[in-house]
Design an enzyme around this catalytic site. Structure first.
Site, PDB file in Angstrom:
ATOM      1  CB  SER A 141      47.559  29.547  60.410  1.00  0.00           C
ATOM      2  OG  SER A 141      48.742  28.676  60.314  1.00  0.00           O
ATOM      3  CE1 TYR A 154      50.554  32.010  55.854  1.00  0.00           C
ATOM      4  CE2 TYR A 154      51.374  30.738  58.324  1.00  0.00           C
ATOM      5  CZ  TYR A 154      50.524  30.828  56.992  1.00  0.00           C
ATOM      6  OH  TYR A 154      49.542  29.604  56.630  1.00  0.00           O
TER       7      TYR A 154
END
Length: 274
Positions: A141, A154
């Site tokens: 990401s 995350y």
């Protein structure tokens, strides 16, 4: 690597980016095993693909953080589709939000977002070295290059995913193993939508940070960039080109970048109060 004639495994393939990658692999002449914890999603995607391209897709359900499940995926793909050429470590979960994220949430995020990549590589790379070719694609990401406001598991696990992909490329890149690392910002997926639906302040902050930073892309657009990168043998896949500018700014002056992120966070929090 040219995807035509290749066999791929896509984890998290039952929706979103994974589904788009699976469809793009087959439209480019390959075959795909669609793996997902959600059996209905995996079966739907494989059925849709096989309807248009008979015999090119296989669905398997399971938790890819489990090495036994990964071994089964690989064995099934090799038995029914052929030797695995490309592995897309695409499955991902948020894992929790702030410092009150539980040990279980941290463990699950580390398991899916990081250790699933490590375990898949451990199973595949030795065989690829013997064959002289293979390709590993890690879905990280932009949060793995920058950070993620709101969700600490995350942010941390996506940094780790980038680090593992870098190590894999450095260590095996001269031995026939290709590696790419996908680092998008906003993509129209269930994971992004859930941030708004939860209603939790940190979850909304995380989702708003992504949607306000740039254009929210469709999964098919991301899949196209992925296939282009594989064809070029390019490590870093940035569907949002501005991420590279942000990354350069971060490296050029870390303290200034952190200050800017604090101001960005404060602005997003203020929007939420209005």
């Amino acid at each position: 690597m040219d995807i035509s004639g290749k066999v791929a495994i896509v984890t998290g393939g039952g929706a979103g980016i994974g589904e788009a990658i699976a469809r793009r692999i087959v439209s480019g002449g390959g075959k795909v095993l669609v793996a997902d914890l959600n059996s209905d999603g995996a079966e739907r995607v494989a059925a849709d693909i096989n309807e248009e391209h008979p015999g090119t897709a296989l669905a398997v359900a399971g938790d890819v953080a489990d090495e036994a499940v990964l071994a089964d995926l690989i064995a099934r793909a090799e038995r029914e589709l052929g030797p695995v050429d490309i592995f897309f470590a695409n499955a991902g979960i948020p894992g929790g939000l702030g410092l009150d994220s539980t040990e279980e949430q941290w463990s699950k995020a580390l398991g899916v977002n990081v250790m699933a990549h490590v375990r898949a590589a451990r199973l595949l790379v030795p065989g690829w070295i013997e064959r002289g070719s293979g390709y590993f694609v890690s879905t990280a990401s932009a949060a793995g290059l920058l950070t993620q406001l709101g969700s600490v598991p995350y942010a941390v696990t996506k940094h780790a995913a980038v680090g593992f992909a870098e190590w894999l490329s450095v260590t095996y890149g001269d031995r026939g193993i290709g590696v790419s690392c996908l680092c998008p910002m906003g993509v129209k997926t269930e994971l992004l939508d859930t941030g708004f639906e939860i209603g939790d302040g940190d979850a909304v902050l995380a989702a708003r940070a992504v949607t306000s930073a740039g254009t929210v892309l469709q999964p098919a657009e991301v899949a196209e960039r992925v296939v282009e990168a594989i064809a070029d043998g390019r490590f870093l896949i940035l569907p949002h080109p501005q991420v590279l500018d942000m990354y350069r700014q971060k490296g050029a002056d870390y303290d200034r970048w952190i200050g800017g992120m604090r101001r960005y966070q404060a602005g997003l929090l203020a929007q939420g109060e209005n």
